[in-house]
Motif scaffolding. Structure first.
Motif, mmCIF file in Angstrom:
data_model
loop_
_atom_site.group_PDB
_atom_site.id
_atom_site.type_symbol
_atom_site.label_atom_id
_atom_site.label_comp_id
_atom_site.label_asym_id
_atom_site.label_seq_id
_atom_site.Cartn_x
_atom_site.Cartn_y
_atom_site.Cartn_z
ATOM 1 N N VAL A 68 46.481 60.720 57.035
ATOM 2 C CA VAL A 68 47.267 61.978 57.224
ATOM 3 C C VAL A 68 48.025 61.719 58.550
ATOM 4 O O VAL A 68 47.577 61.603 59.719
ATOM 5 N N PRO A 69 49.248 61.311 58.441
ATOM 6 C CA PRO A 69 50.039 60.995 59.364
ATOM 7 C C PRO A 69 50.346 61.957 60.536
ATOM 8 O O PRO A 69 50.491 63.150 59.954
ATOM 9 N N GLY A 89 51.910 64.937 62.307
ATOM 10 C CA GLY A 89 52.868 65.776 62.141
ATOM 11 C C GLY A 89 52.824 66.572 60.578
ATOM 12 O O GLY A 89 53.930 67.116 60.313
ATOM 13 N N THR A 90 52.147 65.707 59.723
ATOM 14 C CA THR A 90 52.365 66.029 58.647
ATOM 15 C C THR A 90 51.067 67.184 57.871
ATOM 16 O O THR A 90 51.196 67.405 56.715
ATOM 17 N N SER A 91 50.374 67.495 58.799
ATOM 18 C CA SER A 91 49.150 68.471 58.033
ATOM 19 C C SER A 91 49.439 69.770 58.422
ATOM 20 O O SER A 91 50.422 70.185 59.164
#
Length: 50
Positions: free
Chosen positions: A45-46, A48-50
């Motif tokens: 999960v990079p 800022g993408t959660s």
């Protein structure tokens, strides 16, 4: 697993000195990269993408 006379054991081939050493090196490198703000191909999960 349906036969009562067959033992079921876990697979332990990864548990060699070399394999455990490589796992430890990879883990340390991943933590260092994360702390430095670097994210590689193995990030699930990079930021800022959660």
């Amino acid at each position: 697993m349906t036969s009562g006379n067959v033992p079921v054991t876990s697979h332990q081939a990864y548990f060699t000195r070399d394999a455990v050493g490589q796992i430890a090196q990879t883990t340390v490198a991943d933590v260092e990269d994360c702390l430095a703000g670097r994210f590689g191909f193995d990030v699930l999960v990079p930021p800022g993408t959660s």
